[in-house]
Design a protein around this motif. Structure first.
Motif, PDB file in Angstrom:
ATOM      1  N   GLN A  61       0.848  -1.183   0.000  1.00 18.68           N
ATOM      2  CA  GLN A  61       0.000   0.000   0.000  1.00 18.68           C
ATOM      3  C   GLN A  61       0.889   1.240   0.000  1.00 18.68           C
ATOM      4  O   GLN A  61       1.749   1.372   0.871  1.00 18.68           O
ATOM      5  CB  GLN A  61      -0.898   0.020   1.233  1.00 18.68           C
ATOM      6  N   GLY A  82       2.774   4.399   0.788  1.00 17.10           N
ATOM      7  CA  GLY A  82       2.888   5.185   2.005  1.00 17.10           C
ATOM      8  C   GLY A  82       2.658   4.410   3.281  1.00 17.10           C
ATOM      9  O   GLY A  82       2.542   5.013   4.346  1.00 17.10           O
ATOM     10  N   VAL A  83       2.573   3.063   3.192  1.00 20.42           N
ATOM     11  CA  VAL A  83       2.355   2.231   4.384  1.00 20.42           C
ATOM     12  C   VAL A  83       3.543   1.279   4.519  1.00 20.42           C
ATOM     13  O   VAL A  83       3.531   0.175   3.973  1.00 20.42           O
ATOM     14  CB  VAL A  83       1.040   1.440   4.298  1.00 20.42           C
ATOM     15  N   PRO A  84       4.587   1.676   5.264  1.00 13.79           N
ATOM     16  CA  PRO A  84       5.776   0.823   5.370  1.00 13.79           C
ATOM     17  C   PRO A  84       5.691  -0.223   6.480  1.00 13.79           C
ATOM     18  O   PRO A  84       6.560  -1.072   6.584  1.00 13.79           O
ATOM     19  CB  PRO A  84       6.888   1.831   5.667  1.00 13.79           C
ATOM     20  N   VAL A  85       4.659  -0.141   7.334  1.00 19.34           N
ATOM     21  CA  VAL A  85       4.482  -1.120   8.404  1.00 19.34           C
ATOM     22  C   VAL A  85       3.176  -1.867   8.176  1.00 19.34           C
ATOM     23  O   VAL A  85       2.082  -1.284   8.276  1.00 19.34           O
ATOM     24  CB  VAL A  85       4.468  -0.448   9.792  1.00 19.34           C
ATOM     25  N   VAL A  86       3.268  -3.135   7.856  1.00 17.48           N
ATOM     26  CA  VAL A  86       2.094  -3.983   7.653  1.00 17.48           C
ATOM     27  C   VAL A  86       2.053  -4.978   8.803  1.00 17.48           C
ATOM     28  O   VAL A  86       2.860  -5.902   8.873  1.00 17.48           O
ATOM     29  CB  VAL A  86       2.158  -4.707   6.290  1.00 17.48           C
ATOM     30  N   ASP A  87       1.104  -4.794   9.707  1.00 17.40           N
ATOM     31  CA  ASP A  87       1.061  -5.560  10.956  1.00 17.40           C
ATOM     32  C   ASP A  87      -0.083  -6.570  10.923  1.00 17.40           C
ATOM     33  O   ASP A  87      -1.066  -6.459  11.651  1.00 17.40           O
ATOM     34  CB  ASP A  87       0.909  -4.590  12.129  1.00 17.40           C
ATOM     35  N   GLU A 103       2.983   2.071  15.378  1.00 16.58           N
ATOM     36  CA  GLU A 103       2.978   2.018  13.917  1.00 16.58           C
ATOM     37  C   GLU A 103       3.174   3.405  13.321  1.00 16.58           C
ATOM     38  O   GLU A 103       3.903   3.575  12.338  1.00 16.58           O
ATOM     39  CB  GLU A 103       1.665   1.414  13.415  1.00 16.58           C
ATOM     40  N   GLY A 104       2.527   4.409  13.902  1.00 14.13           N
ATOM     41  CA  GLY A 104       2.681   5.771  13.403  1.00 14.13           C
ATOM     42  C   GLY A 104       4.099   6.298  13.578  1.00 14.13           C
ATOM     43  O   GLY A 104       4.675   6.897  12.657  1.00 14.13           O
ATOM     44  N   ALA A 152       6.392   4.395  11.167  1.00 14.58           N
ATOM     45  CA  ALA A 152       6.215   4.829   9.779  1.00 14.58           C
ATOM     46  C   ALA A 152       6.955   6.130   9.512  1.00 14.58           C
ATOM     47  O   ALA A 152       7.593   6.301   8.466  1.00 14.58           O
ATOM     48  CB  ALA A 152       4.732   4.970   9.460  1.00 14.58           C
ATOM     49  N   VAL A 206      10.845  -1.749   4.911  1.00 14.17           N
ATOM     50  CA  VAL A 206       9.483  -2.130   5.273  1.00 14.17           C
ATOM     51  C   VAL A 206       9.504  -3.096   6.454  1.00 14.17           C
ATOM     52  O   VAL A 206      10.490  -3.812   6.676  1.00 14.17           O
ATOM     53  CB  VAL A 206       8.721  -2.783   4.090  1.00 14.17           C
ATOM     54  N   TYR A 253       7.033  -6.148   8.164  1.00 15.14           N
ATOM     55  CA  TYR A 253       5.870  -6.999   7.877  1.00 15.14           C
ATOM     56  C   TYR A 253       5.772  -8.049   8.971  1.00 15.14           C
ATOM     57  O   TYR A 253       6.707  -8.817   9.220  1.00 15.14           O
ATOM     58  CB  TYR A 253       6.035  -7.685   6.519  1.00 15.14           C
TER      59      TYR A 253
END
Length: 369
Positions: free
Chosen positions: A21, A23-28, A38-39, A42, A57, A59
């Motif tokens: 996604q 602009g979303v480097p943290v996918v939890d 997370e904020g 990021a 990234v 994940y």
């Protein structure tokens, strides 16, 4: 890296993974981190990625049965599926619904860097240091939020700036050593400064001990400062310190004697007669506690180019090579990489080229330090 983290089960694990996604480097996916973390992560990732021109990234996923190797494969698969360039992937495979403080085995965390980054900017040793020293204590305390932020700060602290490409017109040596990225590593490195002593009484007749000592100190500095003529900056975090004179002989004790001794002497029977010098180490596998250096007293040595003639050997390039061994570099092939400092054979009488490190010599030291 050892298994340590935990989280609650969530979606089906990859690969394949859900698409990235923007602009979303943290996918939890495993719900490991708080929304606040997370904020913060990021924002930090954005700064690191921009400053160092990398793709970073994080994940997480719930994947029972994960191992060290399977988690690394997952990181590679994510990098390939998402087509990441200059990639660092923190893959967080949790294997148990609960984390029990003080116990390992709840998951696997891997800090993966692709080949290009690992070779010159974020080595495996550096990543392991980030994991062991920064992340592990928080992971064992089941504080995944803090572990992630500490890991990201560790990456920021350890990753090296992009290396400029040398201009081949700048130096005549660039066709050889400065374009040769080969290196071989031993099974050890020093966690603290290498402190060595010198047997001044061993200096051969006709040489002044103070002049020899100056060359030895400079040779050690050639390694610890990554001295080179290739335009490469010093990114080697290694130190050496001369700690005084002794009357001890190097490489004669069967076990460690508490001194890293450098001195001249006759070669033992197990060494070839044309050996210029050699290093002997003491300790076990992956752990070296001492390293002595014996310099062949039968060789006609010269301390400076201007006083070198005939079949004399310059001392500085030889000792620079030997200090390379002291700090964990092994030989590279003479036939294929003969211009590098860590090639096993001298370039010849009065030749000083290998005093200056080549690209591969520097990369090897950066991998270690």
């Amino acid at each position: 890296m050892r298994p340590v983290a935990s989280a609650t089960p969530a979606t089906i694990a990859g690969p394949p993974f859900a698409g990235p996604q923007p602009g979303v480097p943290v996918v939890d996916e495993a719900d490991v981190f708080s929304a606040e973390t997370e904020g913060v992560a990021a924002a930090l990732i954005g700064e690191i990625s921009s400053r160092h021109d990398i793709s970073l990234v994080v994940y997480s996923q719930f994947k029972p049965g994960s191992t060290h190797f399977s988690t690394e494969r997952d990181a590679v698969a994510l990098k390939l599926q998402w087509r990441l360039v200059n990639a660092v992937v923190i893959m967080w495979n949790t294997t148990s619904p609960e984390c029990v403080a003080g116990e390992s085995g709840n998951g696997q965390v891997q800090i993966y860097a692709d080949t290009r980054l690992s070779a010159a900017r974020l080595s495996e040793l550096k990543r392991q240091k980030i994991f062991d020293d920064l992340m592990m204590p928080s992971l064992l305390a089941c504080d995944e939020d803090n572990a992630l932020l500490l890991g990201l700060n560790g990456i920021e602290g350890e990753i090296r700036a992009p290396r400029p490409t040398p201009d081949s017109s700048d130096s005549p040596t660039l066709a050889g050593a400065c374009n040769d990225n080969a290196y071989q590593l031993a099974d050890f490195h020093w966690d603290s400064s290498y402190e060595w002593v010198f047997n001044e009484q061993s200096v051969p007749e006709g040489m002044r001990s103070n002049d020899v000592l100056d060359v030895l100190i400079q040779s050690a500095e050639n390694i610890t400062s990554a001295r080179n003529d290739c335009g490469l900056p010093d990114r080697v975090d290694a130190t050496a310190r001369f700690a005084g004179s002794v009357a001890r002989e190097p490489c004669v004790a069967e076990e460690a004697d508490g001194f890293n001794t450098v001195g001249f002497g006759e070669l033992p029977d197990d060494q070839d007669a044309d050996t210029l010098a050699f290093v002997c180490t003491y300790g076990g596998r992956n752990v070296v506690v001492e390293a002595d250096m014996l310099i062949n007293s039968a060789i006609p040595w010269a301390l400076a180019k201007g006083e070198c003639a005939g079949f004399m050997e310059l001392l500085e390039p030889t000792i620079t090579h030997e200090f390379g061994h002291v700090f964990g570099l092994s030989h590279v092939s003479e036939e294929e990489h003969g211009d590098l400092t860590m090639s096993p054979t001298s370039n010849g009488p009065c030749d000083a080229e290998e005093t200056s490190l080549g690209l591969g010599d520097v990369l090897g030291l950066e991998e270690l330090y």
